[in-house]
Write a protein that holds these residues in place. Structure first.
Motif, PDB file in Angstrom:
ATOM      1  N   LEU A 180       0.821  -1.206   0.000  1.00 58.23           N
ATOM      2  CA  LEU A 180       0.000   0.000   0.000  1.00 58.23           C
ATOM      3  C   LEU A 180       0.859   1.261   0.000  1.00 58.23           C
ATOM      4  N   ALA A 181       1.973   1.227   0.706  1.00 59.62           N
ATOM      5  CA  ALA A 181       2.877   2.376   0.737  1.00 59.62           C
ATOM      6  C   ALA A 181       3.443   2.648  -0.655  1.00 59.62           C
ATOM      7  N   GLU A 182       3.866   1.606  -1.348  1.00 57.90           N
ATOM      8  CA  GLU A 182       4.366   1.775  -2.717  1.00 57.90           C
ATOM      9  C   GLU A 182       3.270   2.314  -3.627  1.00 57.90           C
ATOM     10  N   PHE A 183       2.090   1.741  -3.519  1.00 53.91           N
ATOM     11  CA  PHE A 183       0.961   2.145  -4.350  1.00 53.91           C
ATOM     12  C   PHE A 183       0.688   3.640  -4.205  1.00 53.91           C
ATOM     13  N   LEU A 184       0.699   4.127  -2.981  1.00 49.39           N
ATOM     14  CA  LEU A 184       0.398   5.532  -2.727  1.00 49.39           C
ATOM     15  C   LEU A 184       1.556   6.457  -3.088  1.00 49.39           C
ATOM     16  N   SER A 342     -19.098   5.931  -9.886  1.00 50.83           N
ATOM     17  CA  SER A 342     -20.123   4.885  -9.802  1.00 50.83           C
ATOM     18  C   SER A 342     -19.556   3.489 -10.027  1.00 50.83           C
ATOM     19  N   GLU A 343     -18.367   3.406 -10.644  1.00 53.04           N
ATOM     20  CA  GLU A 343     -17.782   2.109 -10.991  1.00 53.04           C
ATOM     21  C   GLU A 343     -16.784   1.594  -9.953  1.00 53.04           C
ATOM     22  N   VAL A 344     -16.484   2.388  -8.932  1.00 48.08           N
ATOM     23  CA  VAL A 344     -15.405   2.024  -8.008  1.00 48.08           C
ATOM     24  C   VAL A 344     -15.630   0.670  -7.349  1.00 48.08           C
ATOM     25  N   ASP A 345     -16.809   0.450  -6.792  1.00 51.78           N
ATOM     26  CA  ASP A 345     -17.041  -0.784  -6.037  1.00 51.78           C
ATOM     27  C   ASP A 345     -16.936  -2.025  -6.928  1.00 51.78           C
ATOM     28  N   GLU A 346     -17.481  -1.945  -8.131  1.00 49.58           N
ATOM     29  CA  GLU A 346     -17.373  -3.093  -9.035  1.00 49.58           C
ATOM     30  C   GLU A 346     -15.930  -3.350  -9.436  1.00 49.58           C
ATOM     31  N   TRP A 347     -15.182  -2.270  -9.663  1.00 50.30           N
ATOM     32  CA  TRP A 347     -13.781  -2.459 -10.034  1.00 50.30           C
ATOM     33  C   TRP A 347     -12.970  -3.052  -8.885  1.00 50.30           C
ATOM     34  N   LEU A 348     -13.289  -2.672  -7.663  1.00 51.32           N
ATOM     35  CA  LEU A 348     -12.591  -3.267  -6.521  1.00 51.32           C
ATOM     36  C   LEU A 348     -12.895  -4.759  -6.419  1.00 51.32           C
ATOM     37  N   ASP A 349     -14.121  -5.150  -6.733  1.00 52.53           N
ATOM     38  CA  ASP A 349     -14.463  -6.577  -6.755  1.00 52.53           C
ATOM     39  C   ASP A 349     -13.675  -7.303  -7.843  1.00 52.53           C
ATOM     40  N   ILE A 350     -13.558  -6.673  -9.004  1.00 49.65           N
ATOM     41  CA  ILE A 350     -12.844  -7.289 -10.121  1.00 49.65           C
ATOM     42  C   ILE A 350     -11.354  -7.398  -9.820  1.00 49.65           C
ATOM     43  N   MET A 351     -10.744  -6.295  -9.384  1.00 48.83           N
ATOM     44  CA  MET A 351      -9.289  -6.240  -9.223  1.00 48.83           C
ATOM     45  C   MET A 351      -8.804  -6.897  -7.939  1.00 48.83           C
ATOM     46  N   GLU A 352      -9.659  -6.935  -6.899  1.00 47.28           N
ATOM     47  CA  GLU A 352      -9.283  -7.466  -5.584  1.00 47.28           C
ATOM     48  C   GLU A 352      -8.193  -6.625  -4.918  1.00 47.28           C
ATOM     49  N   MET A 353      -8.036  -5.403  -5.337  1.00 44.84           N
ATOM     50  CA  MET A 353      -6.995  -4.512  -4.831  1.00 44.84           C
ATOM     51  C   MET A 353      -7.299  -3.101  -5.321  1.00 44.84           C
ATOM     52  N   PRO A 354      -6.701  -2.073  -4.737  1.00 40.73           N
ATOM     53  CA  PRO A 354      -6.855  -0.720  -5.281  1.00 40.73           C
ATOM     54  C   PRO A 354      -6.275  -0.629  -6.695  1.00 40.73           C
ATOM     55  N   TYR A 355      -6.718   0.362  -7.432  1.00 42.37           N
ATOM     56  CA  TYR A 355      -6.268   0.542  -8.822  1.00 42.37           C
ATOM     57  C   TYR A 355      -6.137   2.035  -9.109  1.00 42.37           C
ATOM     58  N   LYS A 356      -5.465   2.367 -10.215  1.00 36.62           N
ATOM     59  CA  LYS A 356      -5.188   3.771 -10.534  1.00 36.62           C
ATOM     60  C   LYS A 356      -5.800   4.261 -11.848  1.00 36.62           C
ATOM     61  N   LEU A 636      -9.936   7.932  -2.421  1.00 37.67           N
ATOM     62  CA  LEU A 636     -11.263   7.329  -2.272  1.00 37.67           C
ATOM     63  C   LEU A 636     -11.238   5.846  -2.607  1.00 37.67           C
ATOM     64  N   ILE A 637     -10.515   5.475  -3.656  1.00 36.55           N
ATOM     65  CA  ILE A 637     -10.433   4.061  -4.059  1.00 36.55           C
ATOM     66  C   ILE A 637      -9.770   3.235  -2.963  1.00 36.55           C
ATOM     67  N   TYR A 639      -9.590   4.020   0.214  1.00 42.04           N
ATOM     68  CA  TYR A 639     -10.475   4.070   1.385  1.00 42.04           C
ATOM     69  C   TYR A 639     -11.606   3.053   1.257  1.00 42.04           C
ATOM     70  N   ARG A 640     -12.233   3.003   0.089  1.00 43.85           N
ATOM     71  CA  ARG A 640     -13.323   2.033  -0.096  1.00 43.85           C
ATOM     72  C   ARG A 640     -12.802   0.592  -0.014  1.00 43.85           C
ATOM     73  N   PHE A 641     -11.598   0.393  -0.496  1.00 46.16           N
ATOM     74  CA  PHE A 641     -11.005  -0.941  -0.383  1.00 46.16           C
ATOM     75  C   PHE A 641     -10.827  -1.320   1.088  1.00 46.16           C
ATOM     76  N   LEU A 642     -10.319  -0.403   1.875  1.00 55.55           N
ATOM     77  CA  LEU A 642     -10.128  -0.663   3.307  1.00 55.55           C
ATOM     78  C   LEU A 642     -11.460  -0.919   4.003  1.00 55.55           C
ATOM     79  N   LYS A 643     -12.485  -0.171   3.632  1.00 56.81           N
ATOM     80  CA  LYS A 643     -13.800  -0.338   4.250  1.00 56.81           C
ATOM     81  C   LYS A 643     -14.397  -1.696   3.915  1.00 56.81           C
ATOM     82  N   LYS A 644     -14.138  -2.172   2.708  1.00 56.19           N
ATOM     83  CA  LYS A 644     -14.648  -3.498   2.331  1.00 56.19           C
ATOM     84  C   LYS A 644     -14.068  -4.591   3.228  1.00 56.19           C
ATOM     85  N   LEU A 645     -12.835  -4.388   3.679  1.00 52.79           N
ATOM     86  CA  LEU A 645     -12.167  -5.403   4.480  1.00 52.79           C
ATOM     87  C   LEU A 645     -12.496  -5.287   5.962  1.00 52.79           C
ATOM     88  N   SER A 646     -12.879  -4.085   6.395  1.00 55.12           N
ATOM     89  CA  SER A 646     -13.080  -3.861   7.831  1.00 55.12           C
ATOM     90  C   SER A 646     -14.413  -4.426   8.312  1.00 55.12           C
TER      91      SER A 646
END
Length: 646
Positions: A180-184, A342-356, A636-637, A639-646
């Motif tokens: 996550l540190a590298e990603f950011l 509007s596509e963030v949640d579906e993309w997180l399901d597809i990618m299983e990780m944050p994306y750029k 935001l991407i 953050y939503r990923f973290l919320k999905k896991l919490s």
């Protein structure tokens, strides 16, 4: 293609069939033509099969060869089948009935762990060698198919996607702080430098160009392929180079048309996708099939804010290609009402990780959805074309001539380039000089230097992980490290595995979700080798950039596309326009995350709050690529990923 999974009990105890069922259960969310499991004592293989090629229909995967005591599960389309069959001395009468998984197993019997060196195509596979008591697998050289794994002293588990691994009771879902540190910290579109790691601490991935072996409780990754500058191809004339190019590229395109279903292609107004479509449409005409094309356009009420030499709506250029090439069922989609938000949640399901890649997220997924509805088996693209078939950056070439003091050649090129571009020679020479001697340019333009983008990573986490120093050492903090040598720079592109992994992960997971395979002929290993073997003068000559593809496509693409050096399409220009109706809820969410302790442990809150302040009110559409907007969307991407896991 398929989703594969499996378990190896390294303590030689019987594998748990119940755990195998848990892995396969997760894969049921994807469409499939067949689903099978094979087990033998300490090993279990599974395959959730999608039949794409004619040979894959009815294919038995996993497959066990009783005579040689070898088992395989594979997610693969092999493109050099005839070449392999010739090496393996397989009779012509048998070739059509042999699926790609069996072909890989035949090749393994001949070449052993060197087998991935001989395979061209998109693949990830695992082989259980009973006699060696060894698990062996590989991922193709650019990572077109994903392959994740988990290991502890007793268990080795692998899967095409991450989610099945977390279905097992002994695999903890724990975030990888360093990933996550590298990603950011990396401000470019690249996710991370470390190509083995994932967003989860306990789960690794087989990198592109690597094989994996598991034996005696030890997991070993081996890089089986590295690009290097090979022997230069020397032909007598431009015409011979063009003919050689057309031959190798036609083979690459035709190999990727192998499907019993419909064939589609993404199509923009440019050279790369236009060339792919031109070769594909003509080849399909011989098969009495039509090529379906998919083109993204802005929403109807979007006003193009881009500069004079760029265009957001490429329909006029696309329609010129379609009319000239023929045998194309062209389609244009604006995906009205959808946005990056509007596509963030579906993309997180597809990618299983944050994306750029949020700017293009609407049309990338939208095209796969439309293609799935039309029973497309193969969806072509020209994604790697800028570094292969249409390589040829004029300014960098002129900079190299300037550094080498090849002034007569440089002046001749600049004169011709200025005519083609309708630009002054002095301006072109100035741009070339800036690239040739960047240090001098910076010295005399200190007042106009662009500030580096703000750092989104929490400073405390940056210190804890030492991530900034790590990225600076690799030249990756703000993007891809460049050199002054044009040839070396291009080779570096093919050597940096994180570049491959970033783009191909999304293609692999979209393909699985929509039961079709995204395929790129410009990324064919034979095409890459050919393109890297050519002298630089084949790519820039007579004031023409991308010269090889422009010459080679004579009579295959219309001249307004083939010779166009002034106008280019830009993707993602409407990203803010699409989000305008939901802008207030977007700002409200990023304000909320800026106050959330969970997010503040990762994010640089002052930078985030500054970005919010700068674009709190709905900005103009031309802020689509601004650092502030990018900071907010990436935050935001995550953050939503973290919320999905919490």
């Amino acid at each position: 293609m398929s989703a594969i999974t499996g378990i190896f009990q390294m303590n030689n105890q019987p594998v748990s069939l119940a755990h195998g069922a848990l892995l396969m259960k997760v894969l049921e969310k994807f469409p499939a033509d067949d689903s099978q499991v094979w087990s033998n004592d300490c090993v279990l293989f599974g395959c959730h099969a999608q039949w794409i090629t004619p040979e894959s229909v009815g294919e038995r995967v996993p497959y066990y060869d009783h005579e040689r005591q070898l088992a395989i599960t594979a997610d693969a389309i092999i493109d050099n089948r005839d070449e392999l069959f010739d090496h393996l001395q397989v009779e012509q009468s048998r070739r059509a009935e042999i699926p790609d998984s069996t072909l890989i197993l035949l090749a393994y019997r001949k070449w052993g762990e060197d087998v991935p060196k001989y395979l061209i195509g998109d693949f990830a596979f695992m082989i259980w060698d009973v006699q060696k008591h060894q698990l062996f697998g590989a991922r193709d050289f650019t990572g077109s198919r994903t392959l994740y794994y988990y290991q502890n002293p007793v268990n080795f588990v692998f899967s095409t996607i991450i989610e099945p691994l977390h279905a097992l009771p002994y695999i903890e879902k724990k975030l990888n702080e360093e990933w996550l540190a590298e990603f950011l910290a990396i401000t470019s579109v690249i996710d991370t430098v470390d190509v083995e790691s994932t967003v989860y601490k306990n789960i690794q991935q087989v990198p592109p160009s690597h094989s994996i072996s598991v034996k005696d409780g030890k997991v070993t990754l081996t890089k089986y392929f590295t690009f290097s500058a090979g022997k230069q191809l020397k032909l007598k004339s431009n015409e011979e180079y063009e003919e050689a190019f057309r031959d190798v590229f036609q083979k690459a395109v035709t190999a990727r048309l192998r499907t019993h279903r419909n064939v589609g292609s993404q199509l923009s107004g440019g050279l790369d996708s236009g060339s792919v479509v031109s070769f594909a449409a003509r080849a399909l005409q011989k098969q009495k099939k039509q090529l379906y094309t998919y083109s993204s356009i802005p929403e109807e009420n979007f006003s193009d804010w881009t500069k004079r030499n760029t265009i957001a709506d490429e329909r006029p250029l696309i329609k010129s290609t379609v009319a000239y090439v023929g045998n194309i069922h062209d389609q244009y989609f604006d995906f009205a009402g959808k946005s990056a938000l509007s596509e963030v949640d579906e993309w997180l399901d597809i990618m299983e990780m944050p994306y750029k890649f949020f700017e293009n997220s609407v049309w990338i997924k939208g095209i796969y959805e439309k293609a799935h509805q039309q029973d497309i088996g193969v969806l072509l693209n020209g994604g790697r074309g800028n570094f292969t078939i249409s390589w040829g950056p004029a300014m960098q070439y002129y900079a190299s001539l300037m550094r080498k003091l090849s002034l007569v050649h440089l002046y001749d090129e600049v004169c011709k380039f200025s005519v083609r571009m309708e630009s002054g020679r002095a301006h072109i020479l100035k741009l070339a000089a800036q690239k040739a001697f960047p240090g001098i340019h910076q010295l005399f333009s200190k007042g106009t230097q662009q500030e580096p983008p703000p750092q989104l990573l929490n400073p405390e986490l940056a210190r804890k992980t030492n991530i900034i120093q790590k990225l600076e050492a690799k030249g990756m903090l703000a993007g891809v490290q460049l050199t002054k040598n044009l040839d070396k720079e291009r080779i570096m592109h093919f050597q940096q595995l994180n570049l491959w992994s970033t783009s191909n992960t999304s293609t692999s997971k979209l393909s699985l979700r929509y039961k079709l395979q995204g395929r790129d002929p410009t990324n064919d290993l034979r095409v890459i080798r050919f393109c890297l073997s050519l002298p630089m003068e084949q790519y820039i000559q007579k004031g023409q950039d991308r010269a090889l593809i422009r010459r080679s496509m004579h009579n295959l693409l219309p001249d307004d596309i083939r010779l166009n050096q002034r106008l280019r399409g830009i993707q993602g220009t409407d990203v803010i326009h699409r989000m305008t109706p939901s802008w207030s809820s977007f700002i409200e969410e990023v304000q909320q995350l800026s106050k959330d302790p969970m997010a503040s442990q990762l994010l640089n809150v002052p930078v985030l709050q500054s970005a919010i302040s700068n674009i709190r009110n709905a900005p103009q559409a031309n802020a689509a690529f601004s650092p502030d907007f990018r900071i907010l969307m990436r935050s935001l991407i995550v953050y939503r990923f973290l919320k999905k896991l919490s």
